[in-house]
Design a protein around this motif. Sequence first.
Motif, PDB file in Angstrom:
ATOM      1  N   LYS A 124       5.701   1.521  -0.144  1.00  0.00           N
ATOM      2  CA  LYS A 124       4.370   0.936  -0.337  1.00  0.00           C
ATOM      3  C   LYS A 124       4.188  -0.355   0.454  1.00  0.00           C
ATOM      4  O   LYS A 124       3.077  -0.725   0.818  1.00  0.00           O
ATOM      5  N   THR A 156      12.801  -1.949 -10.527  1.00  0.00           N
ATOM      6  CA  THR A 156      13.583  -1.514  -9.356  1.00  0.00           C
ATOM      7  C   THR A 156      15.079  -1.620  -9.641  1.00  0.00           C
ATOM      8  O   THR A 156      15.850  -0.698  -9.340  1.00  0.00           O
ATOM      9  N   ARG A 173       8.108   2.906  -4.117  1.00  0.00           N
ATOM     10  CA  ARG A 173       7.743   1.489  -4.239  1.00  0.00           C
ATOM     11  C   ARG A 173       8.143   0.725  -2.983  1.00  0.00           C
ATOM     12  O   ARG A 173       7.445  -0.151  -2.507  1.00  0.00           O
ATOM     13  N   SER A 191      11.057   7.470  -7.093  1.00  0.00           N
ATOM     14  CA  SER A 191      10.137   6.415  -7.496  1.00  0.00           C
ATOM     15  C   SER A 191      10.518   5.069  -6.853  1.00  0.00           C
ATOM     16  O   SER A 191       9.648   4.301  -6.449  1.00  0.00           O
TER      17      SER A 191
END
Length: 404
Positions: free
Chosen positions: A401, A336, A398, A394
């Motif tokens: 999620k 990240t 994340r 992306s």
Amino acid sequence: MDFAFDARTEELRAKLLAFMDEHVYPAEAVAEEQRAALASPWDTPAVVEELKAEARRQGLWNLFLPDAEYGAGLTNLQYAPLAEITGRSPQLAPTATNCAAPDTGNMEVLSQFADEQQKKQWLEPLLAGEIRSAFAMTEPEVASSDATNITTLIERDGDEYVITGRKWYISGAMNPDCKIFIVMGKTDPDGADIRRQQSMILVPRDTPGVTVKRAMQVFGYEDHYHGGHAEVVFDHARVPASSLIGEEGGGFAIAQARLGPGRIHHCMRLIGMAERAIELMCRRAASRTAFGKALAQQGVVHNWIADARVTVEQLRLLVLKTAWLMDTVGNKGAHTEIQAIKIATPRAVVDIIDRAIQLHGAGGVSQDFPLAELYAGARTLMIADGPDEVHQRSLARRELKKYV
Ligand SMILES: Cc1cc2nc3c(=O)[nH]c(=O)nc-3n(C[C@H](O)[C@H](O)[C@H](O)COP(=O)(O)OP(=O)(O)OC[C@H]3O[C@@H](n4cnc5c(N)ncnc54)[C@H](O)[C@@H]3O)c2cc1C
């Protein structure tokens, strides 16, 4: 939390800062003059080789390689402030210290994934700074930010592989010292797993069927210092089967491993570029007068300088945190943060350089200051190594999620 650099980093920082003052900055104008007199603009000015010899003599060499068997053995956290310093003169300092992309990423790939014979043939001369290299993935015909789109074929034929495809924006390939390409292509284009179709293979520049066709421009620049960004055609180029790096189908995984350190190195150097822009901005503001007032007395200039300083301090902390995470939990654990710095740094640095250009008036877009070239370099990093939007996608997924 301790924000100080350790003793080894401080020692190397002091050495590198002195090397920049005594050798690199004075060489900038010399390199320009020498390049103008070269038979080909892609040849290397003599002063660059002199800088390399001096950097090596001083132990300022291969600082990027964490593996002490091959390089300086520094952690990412130790290397970060050093890469920042080299970013202040991006045309000369990274090459002088053998820490320039794409060689750095290629040397990392070879040190981690190549066999002994490949290391001897290609890694050793790269570590010694005797040759340069290129990484050939992007193709004009397909959206290459998605590596599964790549169409170049790497076909097995007896004891050889045959490579066919067209690549562009292959950095470094115009430099005649660039002797080796790491080519990403498909060994199994119809394979069920789209992340196992790709492989990486070593293709020497002088292989019949390899043509370096032309230098692609970047905002009209040819980027001579970085060996340009070439269009390269592979027309049934044959190499021994032993040229494959790792195993068939391993290309995607190697590409992922290559990009983590590469991205953070770019961000470190970008911070150095921003520092150079701030310095130029302050010097210019202090030395020019318009409408009876020094530019340094204008409120708007104060805002630009203050905002730039605040931004750089924020970026540096995030980059250092990312470097520390890469050292402590690995590139995967720092996923990240690596994406965050890749998104945040180029766009913020573009903004800072843009203000510095504005403050310089026409001089800002001229060849007499490094700002225009710095701008072009920083702006392309919003595209190269994966466009911002791909990283945003992306990272956001994340984040989401956690809730969906
Ligand atoms: C100066 C420079 C040097 C380079 N050096 C090299 C090199 O040495 N070797 C090499 O192989 N390549 C190199 N590249 C190529 C670079 O890596 C690619 O340009 C990049 O990966 C994007 O691929 P593309 O150009 O095909 O753009 P595309 O994949 O066609 O993408 C175009 C745009 O579509 C948008 N987009 C894409 N995906 C998404 C998404 N998921 N969500 C939202 N929007 C999206 C983005 O805005 C993106 O910019 C270099 C490029 C430049 C400019």
